[in-house]
Write a protein that holds these residues in place. Structure first.
Motif, PDB file in Angstrom:
ATOM      1  N   ASP A  13      -2.321 -11.036   7.024  1.00  0.00           N
ATOM      2  CA  ASP A  13      -3.062  -9.914   6.443  1.00  0.00           C
ATOM      3  C   ASP A  13      -4.251 -10.494   5.700  1.00  0.00           C
ATOM      4  N   HIS A  15      -5.637  -9.267   3.119  1.00  0.00           N
ATOM      5  CA  HIS A  15      -5.574  -8.912   1.701  1.00  0.00           C
ATOM      6  C   HIS A  15      -4.480  -9.740   1.024  1.00  0.00           C
ATOM      7  N   GLY A  16      -4.898 -10.628   0.136  1.00  0.00           N
ATOM      8  CA  GLY A  16      -3.965 -11.514  -0.541  1.00  0.00           C
ATOM      9  C   GLY A  16      -2.892 -10.781  -1.324  1.00  0.00           C
ATOM     10  N   ASP A  17      -3.224  -9.610  -1.878  1.00  0.00           N
ATOM     11  CA  ASP A  17      -2.228  -8.867  -2.642  1.00  0.00           C
ATOM     12  C   ASP A  17      -1.109  -8.357  -1.748  1.00  0.00           C
ATOM     13  N   ILE A  18      -1.416  -8.024  -0.514  1.00  0.00           N
ATOM     14  CA  ILE A  18      -0.386  -7.590   0.445  1.00  0.00           C
ATOM     15  C   ILE A  18       0.522  -8.775   0.781  1.00  0.00           C
ATOM     16  N   GLU A  20       1.183 -11.359  -1.083  1.00  0.00           N
ATOM     17  CA  GLU A  20       2.028 -11.647  -2.240  1.00  0.00           C
ATOM     18  C   GLU A  20       3.139 -10.607  -2.395  1.00  0.00           C
ATOM     19  N   MET A  21       2.825  -9.332  -2.158  1.00  0.00           N
ATOM     20  CA  MET A  21       3.837  -8.283  -2.229  1.00  0.00           C
ATOM     21  C   MET A  21       4.919  -8.514  -1.183  1.00  0.00           C
ATOM     22  N   ARG A  23       5.706 -11.431   0.245  1.00  0.00           N
ATOM     23  CA  ARG A  23       6.470 -12.630  -0.157  1.00  0.00           C
ATOM     24  C   ARG A  23       7.564 -12.246  -1.156  1.00  0.00           C
ATOM     25  N   SER A  37       1.375 -18.093   5.894  1.00  0.00           N
ATOM     26  CA  SER A  37       0.597 -16.861   5.859  1.00  0.00           C
ATOM     27  C   SER A  37      -0.785 -17.137   6.423  1.00  0.00           C
ATOM     28  N   SER A  39      -4.850 -15.298   6.991  1.00  0.00           N
ATOM     29  CA  SER A  39      -5.751 -14.245   6.522  1.00  0.00           C
ATOM     30  C   SER A  39      -6.611 -13.660   7.637  1.00  0.00           C
ATOM     31  N   LYS A 109       1.859   0.720   6.186  1.00  0.00           N
ATOM     32  CA  LYS A 109       1.905   0.211   4.813  1.00  0.00           C
ATOM     33  C   LYS A 109       2.347   1.345   3.898  1.00  0.00           C
TER      34      LYS A 109
END
Length: 134
Positions: A13, A15-18, A20-21, A23, A37, A39, A109
């Motif tokens: 993905d 989007h790094g926040d996705i 991390e969520m 994970r 992961s 990007s 999502k």
């Protein structure tokens, strides 16, 4: 649980926040190990071929190569990997195209992390397929 198979997961993905969520969700629900992961789609294809994970969770809209384009390349280079689309795109055309390209499961999502973990475990361990979930 003791003796439970740990499923390897590749996350893709932009989007790094996705990432991390996901994970965090995989660390809490079920027996998963996030092995890498990516990007963008090109990186996802390379990592899937190199690592041969049990599951690749792939976004459709990424730079360098879309998830749509990555699906058949992952399917070809990592044939045992289950490809799960996790996308903000929620329309029947995208769902149909992704599944026709070789995705095993299409999730939108916002799906509850616990439910997603259950579906991914079912997909790999029992072969139970869910074609689309909101």
């Amino acid at each position: 649980m003791v003796g439970e198979r740990v499923l390897s997961v590749l996350l893709a993905d932009d989007h790094g926040d996705i990432i991390e969520m996901l994970r965090f969700a995989f660390s809490v629900y079920g027996s998963f190990e996030v092995v890498a992961s990516a990007s963008d789609g090109r990186e996802a294809v390379k990592l899937a071929i190199d690592l041969q994970p049990d599951i690749a969770v792939v976004d459709l809209m990424m730079p360098a190569m879309s998830g749509f384009d990555a699906i058949p390349l992952i399917r070809s280079g990592a044939p045992a990997t289950r490809i799960v689309i996790l996308s903000a795109v929620d329309d029947s055309r995208s769902r149909k195209l992704a599944l026709e390209a070789g995705a095993d499961l299409y999730l939108v999502k916002g799906v509850l992390p616990r439910e997603m973990a259950r579906m991914l475990s079912d997909l790999v361990l029992t072969g139970s397929e869910h074609t689309a979930v909101q």
